[in-house]
Design a protein around this motif. Structure first.
Motif, PDB file in Angstrom:
ATOM      1  N   HIS A 157     122.586 -17.187  59.866  1.00 30.47           N
ATOM      2  CA  HIS A 157     123.319 -17.412  58.612  1.00 30.47           C
ATOM      3  C   HIS A 157     122.752 -16.512  57.532  1.00 30.47           C
ATOM      4  O   HIS A 157     121.604 -16.649  57.153  1.00 30.47           O
ATOM      5  N   CYS A 158     123.560 -15.597  57.037  1.00 31.82           N
ATOM      6  CA  CYS A 158     123.121 -14.678  56.000  1.00 31.82           C
ATOM      7  C   CYS A 158     123.510 -15.204  54.625  1.00 31.82           C
ATOM      8  O   CYS A 158     124.481 -15.945  54.483  1.00 31.82           O
ATOM      9  N   ASP A 159     122.723 -14.794  53.610  1.00 33.11           N
ATOM     10  CA  ASP A 159     123.035 -15.178  52.240  1.00 33.11           C
ATOM     11  C   ASP A 159     124.394 -14.633  51.832  1.00 33.11           C
ATOM     12  O   ASP A 159     124.812 -13.577  52.280  1.00 33.11           O
ATOM     13  N   GLU A 160     125.050 -15.366  50.978  1.00 31.68           N
ATOM     14  CA  GLU A 160     126.286 -14.896  50.369  1.00 31.68           C
ATOM     15  C   GLU A 160     125.965 -14.535  48.928  1.00 31.68           C
ATOM     16  O   GLU A 160     124.973 -14.985  48.359  1.00 31.68           O
ATOM     17  N   TYR A 161     126.817 -13.737  48.317  1.00 31.18           N
ATOM     18  CA  TYR A 161     126.587 -13.264  46.966  1.00 31.18           C
ATOM     19  C   TYR A 161     127.810 -13.514  46.101  1.00 31.18           C
ATOM     20  O   TYR A 161     128.930 -13.563  46.580  1.00 31.18           O
ATOM     21  N   VAL A 162     127.560 -13.667  44.795  1.00 38.52           N
ATOM     22  CA  VAL A 162     128.603 -13.910  43.814  1.00 38.52           C
ATOM     23  C   VAL A 162     128.508 -12.817  42.760  1.00 38.52           C
ATOM     24  O   VAL A 162     127.409 -12.453  42.336  1.00 38.52           O
ATOM     25  N   ALA A 163     129.661 -12.304  42.331  1.00 36.35           N
ATOM     26  CA  ALA A 163     129.717 -11.343  41.231  1.00 36.35           C
ATOM     27  C   ALA A 163     130.231 -12.070  40.003  1.00 36.35           C
ATOM     28  O   ALA A 163     131.254 -12.747  40.060  1.00 36.35           O
TER      29      ALA A 163
END
Length: 101
Positions: free
Chosen positions: A90-96
């Motif tokens: 499970h990889c980190d997700e990112y938010v802009a």
């Protein structure tokens, strides 16, 4: 003639002040905190608006104009796709978050 000169002066002042508006996009890790705030931001839901605005204000911006989930492929070279930020597949997700002055 004077009123035309005043009108042109006002128009140029308004154009100059809008040119000074600054926009910046912040990419932050979307970490599961148990409160669901991260999901509001990532899905662009209405509940994330206050969080995005607060984030922008904490960085001396007036407002958040947009927020959304960012695919790691959109982030050029700064986020590895595997390794330290991937655990158990499970990889980190990112938010802009887009902030404006």
């Amino acid at each position: 003639m004077r009123s035309l000169l005043a009108l042109v002066s006002c128009a140029s002042f308004i154009a100059a002040s809008s040119a000074l508006a600054e926009t910046r996009v912040f990419i932050i890790a979307n970490q599961a905190d148990g409160y669901g705030v991260d999901q509001c931001l990532a899905k662009g839901e209405k509940c994330g608006a206050q969080v995005a605005r607060t984030y922008c204000q904490s960085r001396d911006f007036a407002q958040a104009s947009a927020y959304r989930r960012v695919d790691p492929d959109e982030i050029t070279g700064s986020v590895p796709k595997t390794g330290a930020n991937c655990s158990h597949g499970h990889c980190d997700e990112y938010v802009a978050i887009t902030c404006q002055r």
